[in-house]
Design a protein around this motif. Structure first.
Motif, PDB file in Angstrom:
ATOM      1  N   LEU A 172       0.824  -1.202   0.000  1.00 54.96           N
ATOM      2  CA  LEU A 172       0.000   0.000   0.000  1.00 54.96           C
ATOM      3  C   LEU A 172       0.860   1.255   0.000  1.00 54.96           C
ATOM      4  CD1 LEU A 172      -2.814   1.249   0.108  1.00 54.96           C
ATOM      5  CD2 LEU A 172      -2.699   1.081   2.602  1.00 54.96           C
ATOM      6  N   TYR A 173       1.937   1.271   0.779  1.00 60.99           N
ATOM      7  CA  TYR A 173       2.835   2.426   0.807  1.00 60.99           C
ATOM      8  C   TYR A 173       3.424   2.686  -0.580  1.00 60.99           C
ATOM      9  CZ  TYR A 173       2.853   1.883   5.904  1.00 60.99           C
ATOM     10  OH  TYR A 173       2.499   1.777   7.221  1.00 60.99           O
ATOM     11  N   THR A 174       3.889   1.631  -1.212  1.00 54.82           N
ATOM     12  CA  THR A 174       4.504   1.773  -2.534  1.00 54.82           C
ATOM     13  C   THR A 174       3.472   2.185  -3.574  1.00 54.82           C
ATOM     14  OG1 THR A 174       6.085   0.060  -1.914  1.00 54.82           O
ATOM     15  CG2 THR A 174       5.904   0.583  -4.252  1.00 54.82           C
ATOM     16  N   ALA A 175       2.320   1.556  -3.547  1.00 55.30           N
ATOM     17  CA  ALA A 175       1.271   1.874  -4.521  1.00 55.30           C
ATOM     18  C   ALA A 175       0.790   3.312  -4.360  1.00 55.30           C
ATOM     19  CB  ALA A 175       0.108   0.901  -4.368  1.00 55.30           C
ATOM     20  N   ALA A 176       0.639   3.767  -3.134  1.00 58.61           N
ATOM     21  CA  ALA A 176       0.156   5.129  -2.897  1.00 58.61           C
ATOM     22  C   ALA A 176       1.128   6.159  -3.448  1.00 58.61           C
ATOM     23  CB  ALA A 176      -0.078   5.359  -1.410  1.00 58.61           C
ATOM     24  N   ARG A 177       2.412   5.904  -3.289  1.00 61.59           N
ATOM     25  CA  ARG A 177       3.413   6.859  -3.789  1.00 61.59           C
ATOM     26  C   ARG A 177       3.378   6.986  -5.314  1.00 61.59           C
ATOM     27  NH1 ARG A 177       6.762   8.767   0.158  1.00 61.59           N
ATOM     28  NH2 ARG A 177       6.887   7.499   2.031  1.00 61.59           N
ATOM     29  N   PHE A 178       2.966   5.922  -6.014  1.00 60.43           N
ATOM     30  CA  PHE A 178       2.860   5.985  -7.475  1.00 60.43           C
ATOM     31  C   PHE A 178       1.475   6.430  -7.939  1.00 60.43           C
ATOM     32  CE2 PHE A 178       6.474   3.025  -7.127  1.00 60.43           C
ATOM     33  CZ  PHE A 178       7.366   3.680  -7.952  1.00 60.43           C
ATOM     34  N   PHE A 228     -16.164  19.469 -10.956  1.00 63.89           N
ATOM     35  CA  PHE A 228     -16.684  18.628  -9.878  1.00 63.89           C
ATOM     36  C   PHE A 228     -16.043  17.242  -9.891  1.00 63.89           C
ATOM     37  CE2 PHE A 228     -19.740  15.834  -7.811  1.00 63.89           C
ATOM     38  CZ  PHE A 228     -19.917  16.498  -6.614  1.00 63.89           C
ATOM     39  N   ILE A 229     -16.090  16.573 -11.030  1.00 66.44           N
ATOM     40  CA  ILE A 229     -15.512  15.227 -11.120  1.00 66.44           C
ATOM     41  C   ILE A 229     -14.003  15.273 -10.909  1.00 66.44           C
ATOM     42  CG2 ILE A 229     -15.012  13.368 -12.755  1.00 66.44           C
ATOM     43  CD1 ILE A 229     -17.784  13.216 -11.497  1.00 66.44           C
ATOM     44  N   ALA A 230     -13.348  16.267 -11.484  1.00 65.01           N
ATOM     45  CA  ALA A 230     -11.901  16.400 -11.297  1.00 65.01           C
ATOM     46  C   ALA A 230     -11.562  16.611  -9.827  1.00 65.01           C
ATOM     47  CB  ALA A 230     -11.367  17.551 -12.146  1.00 65.01           C
ATOM     48  N   GLY A 231     -12.367  17.404  -9.135  1.00 63.44           N
ATOM     49  CA  GLY A 231     -12.153  17.623  -7.710  1.00 63.44           C
ATOM     50  C   GLY A 231     -12.333  16.348  -6.899  1.00 63.44           C
ATOM     51  N   LEU A 232     -13.307  15.541  -7.275  1.00 60.79           N
ATOM     52  CA  LEU A 232     -13.502  14.256  -6.577  1.00 60.79           C
ATOM     53  C   LEU A 232     -12.331  13.314  -6.811  1.00 60.79           C
ATOM     54  CD1 LEU A 232     -17.301  13.534  -7.095  1.00 60.79           C
ATOM     55  CD2 LEU A 232     -16.151  14.276  -5.008  1.00 60.79           C
ATOM     56  N   VAL A 233     -11.790  13.287  -8.028  1.00 56.12           N
ATOM     57  CA  VAL A 233     -10.631  12.434  -8.319  1.00 56.12           C
ATOM     58  C   VAL A 233      -9.425  12.898  -7.502  1.00 56.12           C
ATOM     59  CG1 VAL A 233      -9.005  11.713 -10.119  1.00 56.12           C
ATOM     60  CG2 VAL A 233     -11.455  11.725 -10.593  1.00 56.12           C
ATOM     61  N   ALA A 234      -9.206  14.207  -7.437  1.00 53.70           N
ATOM     62  CA  ALA A 234      -8.089  14.740  -6.639  1.00 53.70           C
ATOM     63  C   ALA A 234      -8.296  14.429  -5.151  1.00 53.70           C
ATOM     64  CB  ALA A 234      -7.955  16.241  -6.843  1.00 53.70           C
ATOM     65  N   ALA A 235      -9.518  14.584  -4.674  1.00 52.35           N
ATOM     66  CA  ALA A 235      -9.802  14.258  -3.268  1.00 52.35           C
ATOM     67  C   ALA A 235      -9.590  12.768  -3.014  1.00 52.35           C
ATOM     68  CB  ALA A 235     -11.221  14.670  -2.900  1.00 52.35           C
ATOM     69  N   GLY A 236      -9.919  11.939  -4.000  1.00 48.18           N
ATOM     70  CA  GLY A 236      -9.660  10.505  -3.872  1.00 48.18           C
ATOM     71  C   GLY A 236      -8.178  10.205  -3.752  1.00 48.18           C
ATOM     72  N   ALA A 237      -7.353  10.949  -4.487  1.00 49.15           N
ATOM     73  CA  ALA A 237      -5.904  10.767  -4.394  1.00 49.15           C
ATOM     74  C   ALA A 237      -5.406  11.130  -2.999  1.00 49.15           C
ATOM     75  CB  ALA A 237      -5.198  11.626  -5.445  1.00 49.15           C
ATOM     76  N   PHE A 238      -5.852  12.279  -2.498  1.00 50.90           N
ATOM     77  CA  PHE A 238      -5.426  12.690  -1.159  1.00 50.90           C
ATOM     78  C   PHE A 238      -5.976  11.753  -0.080  1.00 50.90           C
ATOM     79  CE2 PHE A 238      -4.947  16.996  -3.184  1.00 50.90           C
ATOM     80  CZ  PHE A 238      -3.563  17.049  -3.049  1.00 50.90           C
ATOM     81  N   THR A 239      -7.163  11.208  -0.306  1.00 51.10           N
ATOM     82  CA  THR A 239      -7.736  10.260   0.655  1.00 51.10           C
ATOM     83  C   THR A 239      -6.942   8.967   0.691  1.00 51.10           C
ATOM     84  OG1 THR A 239      -9.923  11.225   0.348  1.00 51.10           O
ATOM     85  CG2 THR A 239      -9.840   9.020   1.300  1.00 51.10           C
ATOM     86  N   LEU A 240      -6.504   8.487  -0.471  1.00 46.77           N
ATOM     87  CA  LEU A 240      -5.633   7.303  -0.508  1.00 46.77           C
ATOM     88  C   LEU A 240      -4.364   7.570   0.297  1.00 46.77           C
ATOM     89  CD1 LEU A 240      -4.685   4.526  -1.573  1.00 46.77           C
ATOM     90  CD2 LEU A 240      -3.865   5.727  -3.626  1.00 46.77           C
ATOM     91  N   TYR A 241      -3.781   8.730   0.110  1.00 52.67           N
ATOM     92  CA  TYR A 241      -2.581   9.105   0.854  1.00 52.67           C
ATOM     93  C   TYR A 241      -2.883   9.182   2.348  1.00 52.67           C
ATOM     94  CZ  TYR A 241       2.143  11.024   0.989  1.00 52.67           C
ATOM     95  OH  TYR A 241       3.477  11.192   1.205  1.00 52.67           O
ATOM     96  N   LEU A 242      -4.041   9.733   2.685  1.00 54.11           N
ATOM     97  CA  LEU A 242      -4.453   9.856   4.086  1.00 54.11           C
ATOM     98  C   LEU A 242      -4.591   8.488   4.743  1.00 54.11           C
ATOM     99  CD1 LEU A 242      -6.019  12.024   6.188  1.00 54.11           C
ATOM    100  CD2 LEU A 242      -7.901  10.612   5.435  1.00 54.11           C
ATOM    101  N   PHE A 243      -5.254   7.562   4.056  1.00 51.81           N
ATOM    102  CA  PHE A 243      -5.439   6.227   4.626  1.00 51.81           C
ATOM    103  C   PHE A 243      -4.121   5.465   4.721  1.00 51.81           C
ATOM    104  CE2 PHE A 243     -10.108   6.003   3.059  1.00 51.81           C
ATOM    105  CZ  PHE A 243     -10.496   6.777   4.125  1.00 51.81           C
TER     106      PHE A 243
END
Length: 143
Positions: free
Chosen positions: A9-15, A39-54
């Motif tokens: 997960l650490y490695t995948a998140a960094r990529f 809107f959709i672009a913002g959700l995708v970006a938030a999804g990226a930051f959420t993956l990093y957060l988790f």
């Protein structure tokens, strides 16, 4: 600092996080002509930051974002409001789209527009609102 993930997960998140953020910018820029948009672009970006957060925790994600998500909401709303003024200043109806051609070096022409300005505002507002909620829920869970 919360570290519940695995080495995979650490490695995948960094990529994946940079790729998701790049894809969100792609969706943002093509959105007013084809499917996509702020809107959709913002959700995708938030999804990226959420993956990093988790993967790495709330404190590390706040450092990665560099701007408090609550501030992103205000900045996004301000930018969205800026998109109404060019039409009003030209005596046209409220929210009438305005286009400005700009020549880049090499002879390529791009057109900046008020719909793009509005989409950027929506993008920042969605990222800010979503990340404010997700970070607040994660920090409440950590207590």
């Amino acid at each position: 600092m919360m570290k519940p993930g695995t080495i995979i997960l650490y490695t995948a998140a960094r990529f994946l996080v940079p790729l998701q953020l790049l894809f969100s910018v792609f969706l943002l820029l093509r959105g007013h002509n084809e499917p996509g948009g702020g809107f959709i672009a913002g959700l995708v970006a938030a999804g990226a930051f959420t993956l990093y957060l988790f993967t790495f925790g709330a404190a590390v994600t706040r450092d990665l974002m560099r701007v408090d998500p609550r501030n992103l909401i205000g900045i996004g709303l301000f930018i969205g409001m800026l998109s109404v003024f060019p039409a009003v200043l030209q005596g046209q109806p409220f929210l009438t789209a305005q286009w400005w051609p700009i020549m880049l070096p090499g002879g390529t022409e791009i057109k900046l527009s008020t719909p793009l300005i509005f989409d950027i505002g929506v993008y920042l507002t969605v990222v800010g609102a979503t990340m404010t909620m997700v970070i607040a829920l994660t920090e409440a869970e950590e207590r």
